[in-house]
Design a protein around this motif. Structure first.
Motif, PDB file in Angstrom:
ATOM      1  N   UNK A  13       0.863  -1.174   0.000  1.00 52.66           N
ATOM      2  CA  UNK A  13       0.000   0.000   0.000  1.00 52.66           C
ATOM      3  C   UNK A  13       0.899   1.223   0.000  1.00 52.66           C
ATOM      4  N   UNK A  14       0.352   2.337  -0.479  1.00 48.39           N
ATOM      5  CA  UNK A  14       1.102   3.594  -0.502  1.00 48.39           C
ATOM      6  C   UNK A  14       0.535   4.533   0.553  1.00 48.39           C
ATOM      7  N   UNK A  23       4.292   0.305   2.068  1.00 45.87           N
ATOM      8  CA  UNK A  23       4.282  -0.664   3.159  1.00 45.87           C
ATOM      9  C   UNK A  23       3.878  -2.010   2.569  1.00 45.87           C
ATOM     10  N   UNK A  24       4.775  -2.979   2.640  1.00 48.06           N
ATOM     11  CA  UNK A  24       4.513  -4.291   2.065  1.00 48.06           C
ATOM     12  C   UNK A  24       3.814  -5.187   3.077  1.00 48.06           C
ATOM     13  N   UNK A  25       2.955  -6.047   2.542  1.00 47.70           N
ATOM     14  CA  UNK A  25       2.300  -7.039   3.388  1.00 47.70           C
ATOM     15  C   UNK A  25       2.041  -8.296   2.586  1.00 47.70           C
ATOM     16  N   UNK A  26       1.757  -9.349   3.307  1.00 45.00           N
ATOM     17  CA  UNK A  26       1.535 -10.661   2.724  1.00 45.00           C
ATOM     18  C   UNK A  26       0.245 -11.233   3.306  1.00 45.00           C
ATOM     19  N   UNK A  27      -0.421 -12.067   2.554  1.00 42.87           N
ATOM     20  CA  UNK A  27      -1.613 -12.743   3.045  1.00 42.87           C
ATOM     21  C   UNK A  27      -1.201 -14.165   3.446  1.00 42.87           C
ATOM     22  N   UNK A  38       2.994  -2.571  11.355  1.00 42.17           N
ATOM     23  CA  UNK A  38       1.622  -2.624  10.814  1.00 42.17           C
ATOM     24  C   UNK A  38       1.015  -1.230  10.646  1.00 42.17           C
ATOM     25  N   UNK A  39       0.181  -1.110   9.647  1.00 42.28           N
ATOM     26  CA  UNK A  39      -0.544   0.142   9.382  1.00 42.28           C
ATOM     27  C   UNK A  39      -2.025  -0.174   9.254  1.00 42.28           C
TER      28      UNK A  39
END
Length: 62
Positions: A13-14, A23-27, A38-39
């Motif tokens: 997400x930006x 901000x990178x994330x994974x499922x 976390x955001x």
């Protein structure tokens, strides 16, 4: 929850105020796991696939 185009589980997400701050994330097991701090991730936030050109509202991944 995966990318509708390529099936990837990796997204980012930006920041609304700084488009270069991502901000990178994974499922994992249908849960969001952030790479760093976390955001908030509201359903209407735009998410981007880390593997292909897909982007859309986070809620569409569910």
């Amino acid at each position: 929850m995966k990318c509708p185009l390529c099936g990837s589980l990796n997204f980012y997400i930006k920041d609304a105020e700084d488009e270069y701050d991502v901000c990178e994330f994974q499922i994992k097991d249908r849960k969001v796991v952030f790479a760093e701090e976390p955001r908030p991730l509201p359903p209407d936030m735009e998410a981007f696939c880390n593997r292909c050109a897909w982007h859309g509202k986070f809620a569409t991944l569910k």
